[in-house]
Design a protein around this motif. Structure first.
Motif, mmCIF file in Angstrom:
data_model
loop_
_atom_site.group_PDB
_atom_site.id
_atom_site.type_symbol
_atom_site.label_atom_id
_atom_site.label_comp_id
_atom_site.label_asym_id
_atom_site.label_seq_id
_atom_site.Cartn_x
_atom_site.Cartn_y
_atom_site.Cartn_z
ATOM 1 N N VAL A 112 -7.863 30.510 -11.238
ATOM 2 C CA VAL A 112 -7.116 30.894 -10.171
ATOM 3 C C VAL A 112 -7.307 32.237 -9.341
ATOM 4 C CG1 VAL A 112 -4.993 30.345 -8.991
ATOM 5 C CG2 VAL A 112 -5.853 28.881 -10.682
ATOM 6 N N ASN A 113 -7.296 32.992 -10.089
ATOM 7 C CA ASN A 113 -7.295 34.414 -9.664
ATOM 8 C C ASN A 113 -8.724 35.180 -9.319
ATOM 9 O OD1 ASN A 113 -4.170 35.180 -9.570
ATOM 10 N ND2 ASN A 113 -4.692 34.580 -11.885
ATOM 11 N N LEU A 114 -9.635 34.820 -9.985
ATOM 12 C CA LEU A 114 -10.981 35.179 -9.845
ATOM 13 C C LEU A 114 -11.831 34.653 -9.247
ATOM 14 C CD1 LEU A 114 -12.531 37.942 -9.877
ATOM 15 C CD2 LEU A 114 -12.888 37.772 -12.429
ATOM 16 N N LYS A 115 -11.961 33.243 -9.978
ATOM 17 C CA LYS A 115 -13.109 32.467 -9.637
ATOM 18 C C LYS A 115 -12.941 32.043 -8.230
ATOM 19 C CE LYS A 115 -15.514 28.192 -10.605
ATOM 20 N NZ LYS A 115 -15.437 26.730 -11.363
ATOM 21 N N SER A 116 -11.787 31.750 -7.768
ATOM 22 C CA SER A 116 -11.269 31.312 -6.287
ATOM 23 C C SER A 116 -11.677 32.191 -5.429
ATOM 24 C CB SER A 116 -9.837 31.374 -6.254
ATOM 25 O OG SER A 116 -9.440 32.649 -6.517
ATOM 26 N N VAL A 117 -11.927 33.580 -5.864
ATOM 27 C CA VAL A 117 -12.445 34.445 -4.764
ATOM 28 C C VAL A 117 -13.810 34.335 -4.566
ATOM 29 C CG1 VAL A 117 -12.885 37.256 -4.559
ATOM 30 C CG2 VAL A 117 -10.561 36.064 -5.434
ATOM 31 N N PHE A 118 -14.790 34.046 -5.753
ATOM 32 C CA PHE A 118 -16.066 33.824 -5.686
ATOM 33 C C PHE A 118 -16.245 32.506 -4.876
ATOM 34 C CE2 PHE A 118 -19.271 30.865 -7.267
ATOM 35 C CZ PHE A 118 -20.303 31.384 -7.013
ATOM 36 N N ASN A 119 -15.459 31.466 -5.136
ATOM 37 C CA ASN A 119 -15.676 30.211 -4.409
ATOM 38 C C ASN A 119 -15.668 30.260 -2.962
ATOM 39 O OD1 ASN A 119 -15.980 28.827 -7.055
ATOM 40 N ND2 ASN A 119 -13.740 28.051 -7.057
ATOM 41 N N CYS A 120 -14.645 30.983 -2.496
ATOM 42 C CA CYS A 120 -14.080 31.178 -0.948
ATOM 43 C C CYS A 120 -14.950 32.075 -0.393
ATOM 44 C CB CYS A 120 -12.478 31.569 -0.916
ATOM 45 S SG CYS A 120 -11.347 30.276 -1.548
ATOM 46 N N THR A 121 -15.350 33.084 -0.902
ATOM 47 C CA THR A 121 -16.205 34.091 -0.287
ATOM 48 C C THR A 121 -17.565 33.540 -0.087
ATOM 49 O OG1 THR A 121 -14.768 35.778 -1.326
ATOM 50 C CG2 THR A 121 -16.923 36.411 -0.495
ATOM 51 N N GLN A 122 -18.221 32.758 -1.289
ATOM 52 C CA GLN A 122 -19.534 32.561 -0.889
ATOM 53 C C GLN A 122 -19.511 31.294 0.032
ATOM 54 O OE1 GLN A 122 -21.689 30.002 -3.804
ATOM 55 N NE2 GLN A 122 -23.094 31.733 -4.164
ATOM 56 N N ALA A 123 -18.446 30.615 0.301
ATOM 57 C CA ALA A 123 -18.448 29.615 1.186
ATOM 58 C C ALA A 123 -18.329 29.790 2.649
ATOM 59 C CB ALA A 123 -17.337 28.350 0.854
ATOM 60 N N VAL A 124 -18.010 31.221 2.632
ATOM 61 C CA VAL A 124 -17.968 31.512 4.168
ATOM 62 C C VAL A 124 -18.898 32.780 4.347
ATOM 63 C CG1 VAL A 124 -15.377 31.237 4.270
ATOM 64 C CG2 VAL A 124 -16.148 33.492 3.771
ATOM 65 N N VAL A 125 -19.517 33.323 3.405
ATOM 66 C CA VAL A 125 -20.281 34.503 3.719
ATOM 67 C C VAL A 125 -21.654 34.102 4.475
ATOM 68 C CG1 VAL A 125 -21.704 34.918 1.659
ATOM 69 C CG2 VAL A 125 -20.550 36.964 2.643
ATOM 70 N N SER A 126 -22.149 33.072 4.329
ATOM 71 C CA SER A 126 -23.383 32.939 4.900
ATOM 72 C C SER A 126 -23.225 32.877 6.388
ATOM 73 C CB SER A 126 -24.292 31.666 4.381
ATOM 74 O OG SER A 126 -23.304 30.777 3.841
ATOM 75 N N GLY A 127 -22.163 32.296 7.059
ATOM 76 C CA GLY A 127 -21.959 32.285 8.330
ATOM 77 C C GLY A 127 -21.564 33.524 8.941
ATOM 78 N N MET A 128 -21.024 34.527 8.145
ATOM 79 C CA MET A 128 -20.718 35.905 8.574
ATOM 80 C C MET A 128 -22.133 36.719 8.412
ATOM 81 S SD MET A 128 -17.434 36.839 6.285
ATOM 82 C CE MET A 128 -15.664 36.161 6.677
ATOM 83 N N ILE A 129 -23.015 36.293 7.634
ATOM 84 C CA ILE A 129 -24.236 37.165 7.554
ATOM 85 C C ILE A 129 -25.090 36.673 9.081
ATOM 86 C CG2 ILE A 129 -26.643 37.104 6.473
ATOM 87 C CD1 ILE A 129 -24.924 36.893 3.827
ATOM 88 N N ALA A 130 -24.813 35.439 9.259
ATOM 89 C CA ALA A 130 -25.638 34.855 10.411
ATOM 90 C C ALA A 130 -25.071 35.473 11.511
ATOM 91 C CB ALA A 130 -25.610 33.525 10.450
ATOM 92 N N ARG A 131 -23.766 35.832 11.748
ATOM 93 C CA ARG A 131 -23.305 36.244 12.910
ATOM 94 C C ARG A 131 -23.107 37.936 12.967
ATOM 95 N NH1 ARG A 131 -19.975 32.687 11.555
ATOM 96 N NH2 ARG A 131 -18.265 34.219 11.190
ATOM 97 N N ARG A 132 -23.552 38.513 11.824
ATOM 98 C CA ARG A 132 -23.588 40.001 11.767
ATOM 99 C C ARG A 132 -22.152 40.292 11.904
ATOM 100 N NH1 ARG A 132 -28.252 38.899 9.923
ATOM 101 N NH2 ARG A 132 -29.970 40.129 10.179
ATOM 102 N N SER A 133 -21.143 39.669 11.287
ATOM 103 C CA SER A 133 -19.654 40.134 11.259
ATOM 104 C C SER A 133 -19.068 39.401 10.582
ATOM 105 C CB SER A 133 -19.278 40.422 12.634
ATOM 106 O OG SER A 133 -18.651 39.170 13.004
ATOM 107 N N GLY A 134 -17.736 40.083 9.806
ATOM 108 C CA GLY A 134 -16.904 39.385 8.962
ATOM 109 C C GLY A 134 -16.133 40.294 8.299
#
Ligand SMILES: NC(=O)c1ccc[n+]([C@@H]2O[C@H](COP(=O)([O-])OP(=O)(O)OC[C@H]3O[C@@H](n4cnc5c(N)ncnc54)[C@H](O)[C@@H]3O)[C@@H](O)[C@H]2O)c1
Length: 246
Positions: A112-134
């Motif tokens: 709940v405290n650490l794997k969740s950070v991986f789960n959520c961040t990986q799910a959003v980061v590709s969109g941020m990479i594509a837009r070059r901001s986040g």
């Protein structure tokens, strides 16, 4: 308004700091995805965001589940088209002597405290990479910086967030994404059923400001990192802790 037209996901936003962060971000012009494992409280926070005149979406999802988190982010992308800010705030505590921690306790607290950070961040980061901001902000704890007895598993998870933050900041800085952690001291919320008065007293005595924090004071730190004010800050841990000296 410091977050005008930004789209933010705040996890664990049905209560405490996540709720305070959602409301502050909404006041600053952001649309808020209110995540919580508790559908009722997520809905309540979303109603308050709506009352502030900002678009919102309440999503019940257990962020320790990779599949549920992916489903949540797909839903957000379908509704809002992008995620500008992620606040990894969901977390749970557990007070137990080290020798009494079971394998199940360890797995639950780390999930709940650490794997969740991986789960959520990986799910959003590709969109941020594509837009070059986040902006990615994860809630650690002073437990993750100094270690807290009877919280060895929790301290390990929160310390893991610090290392995660520093490593990912180095990897995605080239895409204009900042990754930071906020490590609060004791904050007055219902966390872990609320700290008993004896623990609060002990904390006050070990804190130069002589008091525990309020959720809005942690939300303010998140706003700083999420807004243009924090544009040159990455890989850092901001610790609003009242001057905790242990
Ligand atoms: N309160 C403190 O003294 C303190 C100090 C340092 C760090 N923190 C951290 O701050 C964060 C917020 O804590 P808080 O004090 O606001 O606690 P809180 O208990 O008031 O709120 C946490 C929210 O997270 C939700 N949640 C729990 N598990 C979830 C899951 N698997 N998926 C989605 N949502 C889930 C809960 O339903 C709750 O609404 C946590 O990460 C916590 O570890 C708290």
């Amino acid at each position: 308004m410091r977050l005008k037209d930004k789209i933010a996901i705040v996890t664990g936003a049905g209560a405490g700091m996540g709720k305070a962060t959602s409301l502050l971000f909404a006041k600053e012009g952001a649309s808020i995805v209110v995540n919580d494992i508790n559908e009722k409280t997520a809905g309540e926070t979303a109603k308050e965001v709506e009352a502030l005149g900002r678009p919102t979406l309440a999503i019940r999802a257990d962020v320790s589940s990779y599949a549920e988190t992916r489903g949540m982010v797909e839903n957000v992308l379908a509704q809002f088209g992008r995620v500008d800010i992620l606040v990894n705030n969901a977390g749970i505590g557990d007070v137990k002597k080290f020798i009494e921690i079971t394998e199940n306790d360890w797995d639950r607290i780390l999930s709940v405290n650490l794997k969740s950070v991986f789960n959520c961040t990986q799910a959003v980061v590709s969109g941020m990479i594509a837009r070059r901001s986040g902006r990615i902000i994860s809630i650690s704890s002073v437990a993750g910086l100094t270690g807290t007895p009877t919280h060895v598993h929790y301290s390990a998870a929160k310390g893991g967030i610090v290392a995660f933050t520093k490593a990912l900041a180095k990897e995605v800085g080239q895409y204009g994404i900042t990754v930071n952690a906020v490590a609060p001291g004791m904050v007055e919320t219902g966390f872990g059923g609320g700290a008993p008065d004896s623990i609060k007293q002990l904390y006050k005595e070990k804190t130069v400001l002589g008091r525990v924090g309020q959720p809005e004071e942690i939300a303010a730190a998140c706003l700083y990192l999420a807004s243009e004010d924090g544009s040159y800050i990455t890989g850092q841990v901001l610790s609003p802790n009242g001057g905790y000296f242990i």
